[in-house]
Scaffold this motif. Structure first.
Motif, mmCIF file in Angstrom:
data_model
loop_
_atom_site.group_PDB
_atom_site.id
_atom_site.type_symbol
_atom_site.label_atom_id
_atom_site.label_comp_id
_atom_site.label_asym_id
_atom_site.label_seq_id
_atom_site.Cartn_x
_atom_site.Cartn_y
_atom_site.Cartn_z
ATOM 1 N N TYR A 245 0.863 -1.188 0.000
ATOM 2 C CA TYR A 245 0.000 0.000 0.000
ATOM 3 C C TYR A 245 0.896 1.233 0.000
ATOM 4 N N LEU A 246 0.721 2.078 -0.976
ATOM 5 C CA LEU A 246 1.453 3.340 -1.065
ATOM 6 C C LEU A 246 2.963 3.193 -0.789
ATOM 7 N N GLY A 247 3.578 2.294 -1.522
ATOM 8 C CA GLY A 247 5.032 2.171 -1.459
ATOM 9 C C GLY A 247 5.581 1.397 -0.289
ATOM 10 N N ARG A 248 4.692 0.777 0.511
ATOM 11 C CA ARG A 248 5.145 -0.003 1.665
ATOM 12 C C ARG A 248 4.522 -1.395 1.620
ATOM 13 N N VAL A 249 5.222 -2.384 2.211
ATOM 14 C CA VAL A 249 4.608 -3.697 2.398
ATOM 15 C C VAL A 249 3.805 -3.615 3.686
ATOM 16 N N VAL A 250 2.509 -3.961 3.624
ATOM 17 C CA VAL A 250 1.696 -3.890 4.840
ATOM 18 C C VAL A 250 1.452 -5.272 5.447
ATOM 19 N N GLU A 251 1.483 -6.307 4.595
ATOM 20 C CA GLU A 251 1.310 -7.661 5.124
ATOM 21 C C GLU A 251 1.979 -8.653 4.184
ATOM 22 N N GLU A 252 2.599 -9.680 4.754
ATOM 23 C CA GLU A 252 3.071 -10.782 3.923
ATOM 24 C C GLU A 252 2.832 -12.079 4.665
ATOM 25 N N ALA A 253 2.461 -13.115 3.901
ATOM 26 C CA ALA A 253 2.077 -14.384 4.527
ATOM 27 C C ALA A 253 2.061 -15.487 3.483
ATOM 28 N N PRO A 254 2.189 -16.746 3.930
ATOM 29 C CA PRO A 254 1.953 -17.847 3.003
ATOM 30 C C PRO A 254 0.553 -17.665 2.409
ATOM 31 N N ALA A 255 0.407 -17.995 1.106
ATOM 32 C CA ALA A 255 -0.852 -17.690 0.425
ATOM 33 C C ALA A 255 -2.064 -18.286 1.146
ATOM 34 N N ALA A 256 -1.983 -19.550 1.535
ATOM 35 C CA ALA A 256 -3.142 -20.197 2.160
ATOM 36 C C ALA A 256 -3.541 -19.469 3.435
ATOM 37 N N ALA A 257 -2.547 -19.087 4.246
ATOM 38 C CA ALA A 257 -2.830 -18.405 5.515
ATOM 39 C C ALA A 257 -3.427 -17.030 5.271
#
Ligand SMILES: Nc1ncnc2c1ncn2[C@@H]1O[C@H](COP(=O)(O)OP(=O)(O)O)[C@@H](O)[C@H]1O
Ligand SMILES: [Mg+2]
Length: 346
Positions: A245-257
């Motif tokens: 979002y707007l040049g920042r990573v806000v969330e990352e996770a394994p796809a299923a999770a």
């Protein structure tokens, strides 16, 4: 030549058991304004401190609304656009420090596929000749053998090798994207960076191209960075998803999770905003309003101006991306507090 000692990077590895292939830290990239409302000289920050990691053979989806910096991230990871700050290591080598020749050799291993294959293909040259370019430039086959290699690549992407002599306009949109993929594969890359590769295609054709990429991944052990503004497209293709979002990573996770339990209010809103038969539990928030201008992002958490959960504190500090479960990271203090609370009561 002196060897540079490269200190380890901060971002945790997605798969500690797999060798990291691509790692980036603190990527920042600004662009001087093109004029318009804000006037010349005003800086647009397309990336504001992005950490990124890709394991060998891993497929990562990068998602977020148009303008959030996805294409800039792709270009900076490939060193097609230099970062204003931060660095990118490919197979342990800092791209910004590589001499031009070595950078070229390394580029063979990272190939880019664009949204519009018509724009990236030369309308006047046969598709076979265009697929052969990479093979010849990087001396991957003798000129006499290049045609056989082209035929093999066309077959791999599901096209008729007998059509190698045809021009791009003789193919459909989906077929042209297959040609662009064959051309990218011609250099035998370790990583394919696909920037919205199905966004310009009919919905019925999108799934075919996604399935082709999925199939190529398994067959060739290819790493994949799949960029999309549509979260659902990456669902069955990617091992892991990074939400921007707007040049920042806000969330990352394994796809299923991520799909089972989106934690950032923005991820929840993105999931709820896209019509899908698989609406995720908890994804009830609806994405309203426009994304603010990256030339003038809100203070603190940039999403707070559209966030149903925003609190006064969200306007203060830029939220850090912090561990939030196995393989997960999250940049939302209220959601992180919920998690900690839940864990304390579990
Ligand atoms: N070459 C450029 N010059 C000026 N601004 C740019 C340039 N490339 C991207 N931007 C700006 O950076 C922001 C992020 O763009 P981009 O990376 O293309 O986002 P996305 O691919 O997610 O749509 C946008 O505001 C865009 O206008
Ligand atoms: Mg883009």
């Amino acid at each position: 030549m002196t060897a540079h000692i490269i200190p380890p990077l901060n971002p945790p590895l997605p798969f500690p058991d797999r060798a990291p292939l691509l790692r980036a830290e603190g990527l920042t990239r600004g662009f001087k304004g093109r004029g318009g409302l804000l006037g010349r000289g005003h800086e647009v920050l397309a990336l504001r401190g992005v950490d990124f990691a890709l394991a060998r053979g891993e497929a990562v989806g990068v998602v977020g609304e148009s303008g959030c910096g996805k294409s800039t991230l792709a270009r900076v990871l490939l060193h097609l656009t230099p970062a204003s700050a931060g660095r990118v290591l490919f197979d342990g080598q800092d791209l910004a420090r590589l001499p031009r020749r070595q950078l070229r050799a390394l580029r063979r291993r990272m190939q880019l596929v664009f949204q519009d294959p018509f724009a990236s293909l030369d309308p006047r040259r046969s598709i076979g000749d265009q697929i052969a370019d990479g093979i010849l430039i990087h001396h991957l086959a003798a000129p006499a053998e290049a045609q056989a290699r082209v035929a093999d690549l066309l077959a791999q992407v599901g096209l008729d090798p007998a059509h190698a002599g045809r021009l791009p306009h003789e193919f459909s949109g989906g077929q042209r994207q297959r040609i662009a993929i064959a051309r990218a594969l011609s250099t035998d890359p370790d990583v394919l960076v696909a920037d919205e590769p199905v966004s310009a295609l009919d919905v019925s054709v999108q799934a075919q191209v996604v399935n082709l990429l999925k199939d190529l991944r398994t067959r060739l052990g290819l790493g994949l960075i799949f960029i999309s503004h549509d979260l659902h497209v990456v669902r069955h293709l990617c091992d892991r998803v990074v939400v921007m979002y707007l040049g920042r990573v806000v969330e990352e996770a394994p796809a299923a999770a991520l799909f089972a339990q989106p934690r950032h209010p923005y991820t929840q809103a993105l999931l709820a905003a896209t019509p899908s038969m698989h609406a995720a539990p908890g994804a009830r928030a609806v994405l309203s309003g426009e994304m603010p201008s990256p030339a003038n992002p809100p203070s603190g958490c940039a999403f707070r101006t559209r966030c149903a959960r925003a609190q006064p504190a969200c306007a203060e500090a830029l939220p850090e991306l912090l561990p939030a479960g196995p393989g997960r990271r999250l940049a939302c203090p209220p959601a992180l507090a919920d998690l900690a609370h839940g864990a304390a009561h579990a």
